[in-house]
Design an enzyme around this catalytic site. Structure first.
Site, PDB file in Angstrom:
ATOM      1  N   ILE A 692     -12.310   4.153   0.380  1.00 22.98           N
ATOM      2  CA  ILE A 692     -13.485   4.319  -0.492  1.00 22.98           C
ATOM      3  C   ILE A 692     -13.144   4.106  -1.957  1.00 22.98           C
ATOM      4  O   ILE A 692     -14.016   4.190  -2.820  1.00 22.98           O
ATOM      5  CB  ILE A 692     -14.124   5.714  -0.309  1.00 22.98           C
ATOM      6  CG1 ILE A 692     -13.107   6.823  -0.573  1.00 22.98           C
ATOM      7  CG2 ILE A 692     -14.749   5.846   1.057  1.00 22.98           C
ATOM      8  CD1 ILE A 692     -13.686   8.219  -0.470  1.00 22.98           C
ATOM      9  N   GLY A 693     -11.895   3.807  -2.261  1.00 13.53           N
ATOM     10  CA  GLY A 693     -11.545   3.549  -3.653  1.00 13.53           C
ATOM     11  C   GLY A 693     -10.048   3.400  -3.826  1.00 13.53           C
ATOM     12  O   GLY A 693      -9.259   3.766  -2.952  1.00 13.53           O
ATOM     13  N   SER A 694      -9.666   2.831  -4.954  1.00 17.11           N
ATOM     14  CA  SER A 694      -8.246   2.691  -5.252  1.00 17.11           C
ATOM     15  C   SER A 694      -8.057   2.771  -6.755  1.00 17.11           C
ATOM     16  O   SER A 694      -8.971   2.464  -7.526  1.00 17.11           O
ATOM     17  CB  SER A 694      -7.699   1.354  -4.726  1.00 17.11           C
ATOM     18  OG  SER A 694      -8.404   0.260  -5.279  1.00 17.11           O
ATOM     19  N   GLY A 695      -6.864   3.203  -7.168  1.00 11.90           N
ATOM     20  CA  GLY A 695      -6.582   3.375  -8.586  1.00 11.90           C
ATOM     21  C   GLY A 695      -5.173   2.977  -8.918  1.00 11.90           C
ATOM     22  O   GLY A 695      -4.505   2.293  -8.149  1.00 11.90           O
ATOM     23  N   PHE A 697      -2.444   4.730  -9.111  1.00 10.35           N
ATOM     24  CA  PHE A 697      -1.319   5.338  -8.402  1.00 10.35           C
ATOM     25  C   PHE A 697      -1.574   5.513  -6.913  1.00 10.35           C
ATOM     26  O   PHE A 697      -0.788   6.152  -6.231  1.00 10.35           O
ATOM     27  CB  PHE A 697      -0.992   6.696  -9.016  1.00 10.35           C
ATOM     28  CG  PHE A 697      -0.572   6.600 -10.458  1.00 10.35           C
ATOM     29  CD1 PHE A 697       0.504   5.813 -10.825  1.00 10.35           C
ATOM     30  CD2 PHE A 697      -1.251   7.286 -11.436  1.00 10.35           C
ATOM     31  CE1 PHE A 697       0.901   5.724 -12.152  1.00 10.35           C
ATOM     32  CE2 PHE A 697      -0.867   7.199 -12.762  1.00 10.35           C
ATOM     33  CZ  PHE A 697       0.210   6.408 -13.131  1.00 10.35           C
ATOM     34  N   GLY A 698      -2.646   4.978  -6.374  1.00 10.77           N
ATOM     35  CA  GLY A 698      -2.873   5.140  -4.948  1.00 10.77           C
ATOM     36  C   GLY A 698      -4.269   4.758  -4.526  1.00 10.77           C
ATOM     37  O   GLY A 698      -5.044   4.175  -5.290  1.00 10.77           O
ATOM     38  N   VAL A 700      -7.842   5.998  -2.040  1.00 13.36           N
ATOM     39  CA  VAL A 700      -8.602   7.148  -1.581  1.00 13.36           C
ATOM     40  C   VAL A 700      -9.316   6.773  -0.285  1.00 13.36           C
ATOM     41  O   VAL A 700      -9.983   5.728  -0.205  1.00 13.36           O
ATOM     42  CB  VAL A 700      -9.634   7.601  -2.634  1.00 13.36           C
ATOM     43  CG1 VAL A 700     -10.379   8.843  -2.148  1.00 13.36           C
ATOM     44  CG2 VAL A 700      -8.947   7.886  -3.961  1.00 13.36           C
ATOM     45  N   LYS A 715      -6.556  11.347  -1.315  1.00 11.49           N
ATOM     46  CA  LYS A 715      -5.926  10.437  -2.266  1.00 11.49           C
ATOM     47  C   LYS A 715      -4.452  10.299  -1.891  1.00 11.49           C
ATOM     48  O   LYS A 715      -3.656  11.230  -2.048  1.00 11.49           O
ATOM     49  CB  LYS A 715      -6.066  10.978  -3.689  1.00 11.49           C
ATOM     50  CG  LYS A 715      -5.432  10.094  -4.748  1.00 11.49           C
ATOM     51  CD  LYS A 715      -5.619  10.692  -6.142  1.00 11.49           C
ATOM     52  CE  LYS A 715      -4.987   9.831  -7.219  1.00 11.49           C
ATOM     53  NZ  LYS A 715      -5.172  10.413  -8.569  1.00 11.49           N
ATOM     54  N   ASP A 821      -8.501  10.386 -19.221  1.00  7.23           N
ATOM     55  CA  ASP A 821      -9.000   9.184 -18.527  1.00  7.23           C
ATOM     56  C   ASP A 821     -10.457   9.368 -18.111  1.00  7.23           C
ATOM     57  O   ASP A 821     -10.827   9.154 -16.950  1.00  7.23           O
ATOM     58  CB  ASP A 821      -8.132   8.881 -17.307  1.00  7.23           C
ATOM     59  CG  ASP A 821      -8.248   7.423 -16.852  1.00  7.23           C
ATOM     60  OD1 ASP A 821      -8.752   6.605 -17.647  1.00  7.23           O
ATOM     61  OD2 ASP A 821      -7.839   7.120 -15.724  1.00  7.23           O
TER      62      ASP A 821
END
Length: 1004
Positions: A692-695, A697-698, A700, A715, A821
């Site tokens: 459902i998502g990414s950033g 450092f990893g 989700v 996460k 952030d």
């Protein structure tokens, strides 16, 4: 006497009389029974198309009564022809048939204030004797009938408040007898035809609230006999020629409000010396207001509100000096411009008949002149949203007729004058968002007509006087939130039986909640959070059946949650978090049907409830066994043994915990409640379908815990990414020390190994079903976010939620935390669209940061990073404020700070700053008004009503100004987060009042 002379006069009289009788005879012969019968048939046809007749008027239109005696019908006594048709305000519904054109002797038709629909028939053009036509306040559609051009004797034509379309016809110039032409509140478009300048007898021209555009033709200004001109509420634009005053010497009323006129106010207006009403409100006028307006001695109404007048500098208000000559002036509207400088002392010499003085929403500074007490007729004084300072003069108490007082959102200080209690006619007091200190004057209890009292966001101390708390007239709201008021709540609160909103939040009130509060049965909103109230929730509150929003959070309340709260059918939001409540949670009403609408965090003794609350089950005790156990012969030895056993167990437990901690080689101090295998299974092996998502450092993933457990978000850290481990440790340290309604709730942390023996670190969060704010503002191939746009109130609520989260991080934690952030992808929305700030991987404890002598690395995301970070500055709370300001601007414009539209050094802040205040509606995201506002039951449809449009723009401009202030380049110029929270709450309250008023207007 000369008999021959007398005889001659007698003959002349006889001849004259004979001629008159002959004329009448010929007139009567010319109108045969056929024409009279045509009148009758036309009336019967009119009757047959009436489908609603609430007063049964048509029942009297029958054969037993001659049609000339029917209700609303008047005939000529000589020929029996119908000449008047007066059917106003009868509640009729239906259409008007073409047969009305057969009643050819009609001189007056009045169908106003009914609900006729359809097009008005062209056959009206057959009525060559028609002088007055009133079809206003109906639902007629189509164009203005073109055949009306044949009615050359028409003097009054009123079609206002309909659904008419098309343009204003050019043939209007042929109706040279026209005195009144009124078509406001329709859907007309196009230009005002220059032919209208031929109407030399025109006195009133009303074209308000249409869709007209273009310049007002110069021919209008040549109507030298014109006494009324009103084109308010349209979309006209262009300059008003400076020569207007030279060509309208008889003009009495000149209204061009709510248009798009530009340029300066022409000085030559003063040559129209008979002007009584001058209204230029809601346009785009700029420059200085002429300082010769005082020559208009007959002026009673002067309105320049909501333009771009003034420069924001000293001298802008010098024109007020000349207005002292307008000795009959009653209304002065200067609201929402760019006027700067101080209020001149000459305002003390304005007309003693002045009853409305509105100069709010400008840039005025300085004090209120003490001479303001001379304006003895003043009923409404509005100075809000300026930069006024100093104390309120005692002379304000001399305005005995004052009903409305707006002083909010300034920088006033000192005590609220005791003399304010002399204003016994006051109905509304707004003194919020200032720096007033001291106690609330008990003299306010003399204001027995007071409906609204707003004192929130000041520095008031002491208790609320019983005289004020007992004002039974208070009906709209009483708001003293965000002060430092203390003491117990007077029992006189029970006298507020008509009050709709009571807000005592964020003060220092203590003691129990008085049971008399249960007498306030009209309460819709009750906010008591952020105080020191203790004891049980009073049982008498069960009488508050109208409650929709109840917040008792952050107090010291104890005992059980009353079951009657679940019986409140209208309750939409209930916040009981951070108290000391205990026992089982009710399962009725809002507790059962809408668990997302309740907040119970921070009550560690609660149990039970529906599964969505994820609370432990309550222990069931059997009373029969308990009674036996409590028998004295059994109880005393058992209790003694239990105490000894408990002491030993506690000692062993403490010893084992300390020993386990010493043996632990891990520094994260995490509780590993969920295994890697469980995480892998519930995410389908970390499948792409559950991503459902990414950033940085990893990634989700979405997962569902076994045995019908709750949905969670996991996460998973990419430990190969540099800094990921440190991000994990930092986020754990932050999240285990904080808890707030608007921060993402962590369930647990996992530090383990995967099936290949590699290190595995993950954070498990409460799942947010509505996704991130990023997806709502900038949807990409996502059907959900394309079909559901965020309304204005939803965006405002999200902005408030994020600001509250930041206020908690900056002000309420043991050590201030900087998020570092803040951006849309880190703002997550639950099922009730409540915002939760997440991703604390970059968060910083200020205490630790200050002890680090090394320069901080650049933290944040491009577009949201404050300028000082780029120059080596360390993370700070004002840095978060900058990021929040950019986020706020993005929320309401749906434009990223990195948008391609911002080029050449201009960022989103500069882009919006240039648009403020007059062009703000052009740069906001239009989708926020693409559907009706219905969020939280607070709003209703946005209407096109004049006042609501003005106030709606006020709210948007205020929000944008906060964003601009927060994102200032210089850290010292940025707003404090507490002020942001207070101001946003004030804007929300204003918006809710706008919508409530709009709803009441529609009902009325």
């Amino acid at each position: 006497m000369n008999h021959s002379c007398v005889k001659s006069k007698s003959i002349v009289f006889q001849i004259t009389l004979y001629g008159f009788l002959l004329l009448c005879l010929n007139y009567a012969r010319a109108n045969t029974p056929t024409e009279t019968k045509n009148d009758l048939q036309a009336l019967l046809d009119f009757k047959s198309h009436i489908v609603r007749d609430p007063f049964h008027v048509m029942n009297l239109w029958n054969d037993s009564i001659h049609h000339c005696n029917w209700t609303g019908i008047t005939c000529n006594i000589l020929n029996g022809r119908v000449i008047y048709m007066n059917l106003s305000s009868q509640g009729f519904t239906g259409i008007v048939t073409p047969s009305i054109g057969n009643i050819t002797f009609l001189t007056r038709i009045d169908l106003s204030f009914n609900t006729f629909h359809g097009e008005f028939p062209q056959e009206v053009g057959h009525l060559l004797h028609l002088q007055q036509l009133y079809i206003n306040n109906n639902n007629f559609s189509g164009n203005i009938p073109s055949n009306l051009s044949h009615c050359r004797g028409l003097r009054e034509l009123d079609g206002g408040q309909n659904n008419l379309t098309g343009t204003i016809p050019t043939w209007i110039g042929n109706l040279t007898s026209l005195v009144n032409f009124f078509f406001s509140r329709n859907n007309l478009h196009g230009n005002i035809p220059h032919e209208i300048g031929s109407l030399s007898k025109l006195r009133f021209l009303g074209l308000s609230i249409n869709y007209l555009y273009g310049k007002v033709p110069s021919s209008i200004y040549n109507i030298t006999s014109m006494t009324h001109f009103a084109v308010a509420g349209n979309h006209l634009y262009g300059d008003i020629p400076d020569g207007v005053g030279f060509t309208l010497p008889n003009l009495q009323v000149f209204l061009c409000e709510s248009n798009n006129f530009i340029g300066e106010i022409p000085r030559s207006l003063v040559n129209a010396s008979k002007l009584e009403t001058l209204g230029f409100g809601i346009n785009g006028f700029t420059g200085r207001v002429p300082d010769n307006l005082g020559l208009l001695r007959r002026l009673t109404y002067l309105n320049f509100q909501e333009n771009g007048l003034g420069s924001g500098r000293v001298g802008d208000l010098s024109f007020l000096d000349s207005l002292v000559n307008c000795t009959v002036l009653e209304f002065l509207g200067l609201h929402y411009n760019n006027f700067g400088g101080e209020l001149p002392i000459s305002i003390a010499n304005l007309s003693t008949q002045l009853n409305t003085f509105n100069i709010g929403s400008n840039r005025i500074h300085g004090n209120i002149p003490a001479g303001i007490g001379n304006l003895e007729s003043m009923a409404s004084l509005a100075l809000e949203l300026n930069n006024l300072t100093g104390s309120i003069p005692d002379s304000l108490g001399m305005l005995q007729n004052l009903q409305v007082l707006f002083l909010g959102d300034n920088q006033f200080s000192g005590r609220i004058p005791f003399s304010i209690g002399n204003l016994s006619s006051l109905t509304k007091i707004h003194m919020e968002l200032n720096y007033f200190e001291g106690s609330i004057p008990s003299s306010l209890g003399n204001c027995q007509k007071l409906l609204v009292l707003g004192l929130y966001g000041n520095k008031l101390t002491g208790t609320i006087p019983k005289e004020v708390m007992g004002l039974s007239s208070l009906a709209a709201f009483l708001d003293v939130s965000y002060n430092s008021l203390s003491g117990t709540l007077p029992t006189e609160v029970g006298k507020l039986v008509h009050l709709g909103l009571l807000d005592l939040s964020e003060n220092k009130f203590s003691g129990v909640i008085p049971s008399s509060l249960g007498s306030c049965t009209s309460l819709v909103t009750l906010y008591l959070q952020g105080n020191y109230f203790e004891g049980n929730i009073p049982h008498t509150l069960q009488n508050l059946r109208a409650l929709q929003d109840l917040d008792l959070s952050c107090n010291n309340l104890s005992g059980k949650i009353p079951k009657f709260l679940g019986d409140f059918k209208l309750l939409q939001h209930l916040n009981l978090s951070y108290n000391d409540l205990e026992g089982d949670i009710p399962t009725n009403g809002i507790f059962k049907n809408n668990a997302t609408a309740i907040a119970i965090n921070g009550n560690n003794k609660l149990c039970g409830g529906v599964l969505e609350l994820i609370l432990p089950a309550c222990t069931i005790k059997k009373t029969s066994i308990l009674r036996k156990f409590l028998a004295p012969k059994v109880a005393i030895p058992a209790i003694s043994a239990f105490v000894i056993l408990l002491s030993v167990s506690c000692f062993l437990a403490i010893f084992m915990v300390k020993r386990a901690r010493k043996k632990s080689s891990r520094t994260e101090d995490l509780e590993l409640a969920i295994s890697y295998s469980t995480i892998a299974k519930c995410t389908g092996g970390f499948s792409r379908e559950n991503l459902i998502g990414s950033g940085s450092f990893g990634s989700v993933y979405k997962g569902i815990l076994p045995h019908d457990g709750p949905t969670i978000a996991i996460k998973v850290l990419n430990l190969e990414q540099r800094g990921a481990s440190r991000s994990f440790i930092g986020e754990c340290q932050v999240l285990r020390n904080i808890r707030h309604r608007n921060l993402l709730k962590i369930i647990t942390a996992i530090s383990s190994v995967d099936h290949q023996g590699n290190d595995f670190k993950a954070l498990v969060f409460e799942f947010m079903p509505k996704g991130s704010l990023e997806n709502w503002l900038h949807p990409i191939n996502n059907v959900q976010y394309h079909t559901n746009t965020l309304t204005f109130i939803q965006r405002l609520n999200i902005a408030i939620d994020v600001s509250c989260a930041l206020e908690y991080l900056h002000k309420s934690c043991q050590t201030a935390i900087v998020h570092c952030d803040i951006k849309p992808s880190n703002v997550l929305l639950d099922n009730d669209m409540v915002a939760h700030v997440g991703d604390f991987g970059l968060a910083t404890f200020l205490l630790e940061e200050s002890s680090n002598s090394l320069s901080a690395s650049l933290k944040g995301s491009i577009g949201y990073i404050p300028p000082e970070y780029g120059m080596g500055g360390k993370p700070s709370v004002v840095g978060d404020i900058y990021s929040y300001g950019i986020l706020l601007l993005e929320i309401f414009t749906a434009k990223r700070p990195t948008d391609e539209a911002f080029e050449g050094g201009m960022g989103i802040r500069q882009f919006i700053e240039r648009a403020l205040p007059n062009h703000v509606m052009e740069i906001i995201d239009p989708s926020m008004f693409s559907r009706q506002e219905s969020d939280e039951g607070e709003q209703n449809a946005i209407t096109r009503e004049f006042d609501n449009e003005v106030l709606m723009k006020d709210c948007i401009v205020s929000v944008m100004q906060i964003g601009v202030s927060c994102s200032a380049t210089s850290p010292s110029e940025r707003m404090h987060i507490t002020d942001v929270v207070k101001t946003l709450h004030a804007i929300k309250k204003s918006f809710i009042r706008i919508q409530q008023n709009a709803h009441l207007n529609r009902i009325a």
